[in-house]
Design a protein around this motif. Sequence first.
Motif, PDB file in Angstrom:
ATOM      1  N   ASP A 117       0.842  -1.196   0.000  1.00 13.87           N
ATOM      2  CA  ASP A 117       0.000   0.000   0.000  1.00 13.87           C
ATOM      3  C   ASP A 117       0.877   1.245   0.000  1.00 13.87           C
ATOM      4  O   ASP A 117       1.388   1.675   1.039  1.00 13.87           O
ATOM      5  CB  ASP A 117      -0.918  -0.004   1.227  1.00 13.87           C
ATOM      6  CG  ASP A 117      -1.992   1.066   1.168  1.00 13.87           C
ATOM      7  OD1 ASP A 117      -1.881   1.969   0.304  1.00 13.87           O
ATOM      8  OD2 ASP A 117      -2.934   1.017   1.982  1.00 13.87           O
ATOM      9  N   VAL A 118       1.051   1.833  -1.182  1.00 16.16           N
ATOM     10  CA  VAL A 118       1.943   2.979  -1.304  1.00 16.16           C
ATOM     11  C   VAL A 118       1.417   4.188  -0.536  1.00 16.16           C
ATOM     12  O   VAL A 118       2.204   5.079  -0.155  1.00 16.16           O
ATOM     13  CB  VAL A 118       2.152   3.313  -2.803  1.00 16.16           C
ATOM     14  CG1 VAL A 118       0.885   3.896  -3.417  1.00 16.16           C
ATOM     15  CG2 VAL A 118       3.335   4.249  -2.997  1.00 16.16           C
ATOM     16  N   ALA A 119       0.111   4.232  -0.263  1.00 16.25           N
ATOM     17  CA  ALA A 119      -0.453   5.349   0.497  1.00 16.25           C
ATOM     18  C   ALA A 119       0.037   5.368   1.937  1.00 16.25           C
ATOM     19  O   ALA A 119      -0.113   6.382   2.629  1.00 16.25           O
ATOM     20  CB  ALA A 119      -1.985   5.276   0.474  1.00 16.25           C
ATOM     21  N   LEU A 120       0.636   4.271   2.406  1.00 16.63           N
ATOM     22  CA  LEU A 120       1.141   4.188   3.776  1.00 16.63           C
ATOM     23  C   LEU A 120       2.625   4.537   3.862  1.00 16.63           C
ATOM     24  O   LEU A 120       3.259   4.319   4.891  1.00 16.63           O
ATOM     25  CB  LEU A 120       0.904   2.783   4.342  1.00 16.63           C
ATOM     26  CG  LEU A 120      -0.561   2.340   4.421  1.00 16.63           C
ATOM     27  CD1 LEU A 120      -0.658   0.914   4.930  1.00 16.63           C
ATOM     28  CD2 LEU A 120      -1.358   3.286   5.315  1.00 16.63           C
ATOM     29  N   PHE A 121       3.164   5.100   2.777  1.00 19.01           N
ATOM     30  CA  PHE A 121       4.571   5.513   2.741  1.00 19.01           C
ATOM     31  C   PHE A 121       4.657   6.937   2.199  1.00 19.01           C
ATOM     32  O   PHE A 121       3.727   7.444   1.562  1.00 19.01           O
ATOM     33  CB  PHE A 121       5.392   4.575   1.844  1.00 19.01           C
ATOM     34  CG  PHE A 121       5.503   3.172   2.351  1.00 19.01           C
ATOM     35  CD1 PHE A 121       6.601   2.783   3.093  1.00 19.01           C
ATOM     36  CD2 PHE A 121       4.505   2.236   2.095  1.00 19.01           C
ATOM     37  CE1 PHE A 121       6.712   1.480   3.568  1.00 19.01           C
ATOM     38  CE2 PHE A 121       4.610   0.936   2.559  1.00 19.01           C
ATOM     39  CZ  PHE A 121       5.715   0.558   3.307  1.00 19.01           C
ATOM     40  N   LEU A 162       6.772   7.623  -5.506  1.00 18.37           N
ATOM     41  CA  LEU A 162       6.613   6.276  -4.963  1.00 18.37           C
ATOM     42  C   LEU A 162       5.531   5.528  -5.729  1.00 18.37           C
ATOM     43  O   LEU A 162       4.548   6.119  -6.176  1.00 18.37           O
ATOM     44  CB  LEU A 162       6.233   6.325  -3.480  1.00 18.37           C
ATOM     45  CG  LEU A 162       7.213   6.982  -2.509  1.00 18.37           C
ATOM     46  CD1 LEU A 162       6.666   6.944  -1.090  1.00 18.37           C
ATOM     47  CD2 LEU A 162       8.582   6.302  -2.575  1.00 18.37           C
ATOM     48  N   ALA A 163       5.711   4.211  -5.846  1.00 19.49           N
ATOM     49  CA  ALA A 163       4.704   3.368  -6.481  1.00 19.49           C
ATOM     50  C   ALA A 163       4.856   1.956  -5.940  1.00 19.49           C
ATOM     51  O   ALA A 163       5.951   1.549  -5.524  1.00 19.49           O
ATOM     52  CB  ALA A 163       4.843   3.373  -8.002  1.00 19.49           C
ATOM     53  N   SER A 170       6.642  -4.616  -3.626  1.00 17.64           N
ATOM     54  CA  SER A 170       7.653  -3.750  -3.007  1.00 17.64           C
ATOM     55  C   SER A 170       7.263  -2.304  -3.283  1.00 17.64           C
ATOM     56  O   SER A 170       6.407  -2.027  -4.136  1.00 17.64           O
ATOM     57  CB  SER A 170       9.058  -4.045  -3.551  1.00 17.64           C
ATOM     58  OG  SER A 170       9.145  -3.668  -4.918  1.00 17.64           O
ATOM     59  N   ILE A 171       7.892  -1.392  -2.571  1.00 12.45           N
ATOM     60  CA  ILE A 171       7.706   0.036  -2.826  1.00 12.45           C
ATOM     61  C   ILE A 171       8.859   0.507  -3.706  1.00 12.45           C
ATOM     62  O   ILE A 171      10.034   0.341  -3.348  1.00 12.45           O
ATOM     63  CB  ILE A 171       7.668   0.832  -1.511  1.00 12.45           C
ATOM     64  CG1 ILE A 171       6.492   0.373  -0.656  1.00 12.45           C
ATOM     65  CG2 ILE A 171       7.554   2.330  -1.802  1.00 12.45           C
ATOM     66  CD1 ILE A 171       5.132   0.547  -1.282  1.00 12.45           C
TER      67      ILE A 171
END
Length: 560
Positions: free
Chosen positions: A106-110, A117-118, A131-132
């Motif tokens: 979940d990229v929204a949590l980074f 970021l993706a 992975s991020i």
Amino acid sequence: MTQMPQVWCEIAFTTDAGDGSPLWVDVSPYVEWQLGVRIARRRSHELDQVGPGTMNLLLLNDGRFTVANSSSPYYPYVLINRPIRVRSRWPVSANLLQPGQAAGVDVALFSATTGALAADVGVVPAGQTSSIRWTATLSNGDFLRVGAASTSSPTDQATPVQSGLTYSLQFQARRGATGNATVAAMLRWYDISGNQLGDSVGTPVSLTTTFQTVSLSAAAPAGAVSVRAVLKSTAASGGSVQVYVGAWQLEQAAAPSAWAAAGTDSIRYRGVVDQWPIRWQNGVLAQSSINCTDRMKLISRARLSTTLTDNQKSGARIVALLADVGITDVDRIDPGLSVLRLTGNEADQPILQLIRQVEISEAGLFFIRRDGKPAFHDRARRQTPAVTVLTLAGDQVGPDLSFLVDDALLMNDVTVTGYDGSTSHQVLGSTSIGLYGRYSRSIDTLLPTGTTDLANRANYLFNVYSDPKPRAGQITIEIRSQPGLWPNLLALEIGDRVQVTSLPAEAPTPVLDLWVEGIAETITDQSWTVTLDPSPASATTAFILDDPVYGVLNTNTLGW
């Protein structure tokens, strides 16, 4: 030994200076878990109202919970009305991060200080599915952060920690086919006021095109109450580079252990501390027995200060009333079916009283969820079939399951009055009156006159409650001995639908189809007991034409 969920008690003595979010402090080591934490959000039946949710627990007090004690590590923030919550996690895991963070899905949590970021499903560590991907031209000191907010302050995305204990952070990282990147694991510590106490930085690792472990172990410094996990760039990349990071783990341990999937958090209760008493057991052991109340307390103290809109759907009216109290997290408010009028007497009235008028008029349900958010269920939720959230066999419930037929909800003389206080509709049932005697019920609503609303509401009540049926009493479940129930029971909320099957032949029915009207929990270090206040689903599910279950004449009631 049967495993129970991890559970924490956390108090937000302060709020974040940046975004106003609560800064949670873990006080679990001071809770007398063996005596039980008791949580209750209840109503006795479907025509009742859910009262304020409460929680009671006992804290060992070495002075830290004593108001105005300057030697307390929480001084001067030990005040009434501080937010408090009990948080559980299942399945049990050493990994303190959220599932979407730990697995890098979940990229929204980074967040990052630079670049983009993706989530990437093509380049992943062994055993992972995502992975991020961080694409940036890196400088020394750039961050990839766990949490969407900046690490200049902890925010509510920080992980609570205990000062003096050792915590380990690890992740798997690699770079893309081109470019250079050197990174290190970093833990940023914060005190109770949200001030940075410093950073612990691990050994820099020069990344290759193969995933490598990057890790760090460090003791939480004196005064630390929370931490943020960070990947830190320790050298300039000299151009754009892609960094892939996954398999994140933050744990309370002297050294990193094998990566484990993170459990799912479930807020069991969120409210505020009503009082800070102190007493001494046997004159020696200081304790603070605290009572807590949920957000209903804030609502009950407020009075209307704005102008409401006439001819408004019930859900919109609830949203407007909550906004007047400053509550804007209204994603759990149903739109409503009834259009409501104004009486002209709303000015300066108690907000909770006005909410209750809407609740009665809609035949809906207003309550505070276990996560502290307000919820409003319109009548459509119960007049149409709902998914069963939890199914229990008869031998999975406690021995106190009972059935009762009484006159508590019996009504055969029903009068529903409209918003003007003078227009009403009455329904009399001679057959029911002849059998049971006359039971009158009057309901004042905000429903408009000149429509069929008053008649429909009166007829519905009469049809459902003029002939008493057996009703199940409270249902008690001791979960520890039934671990398969944990996911569904931890997700259960007021207004959900449950079934109890395989009942004895003497029961009124072999299967109970129920709504959850109230929930009480008692959590100890050895047990976890849930008590449900149920009502029959058959009392509210409306007639559906041609449906084999809900389209039975003389069994299903017409909705309105």
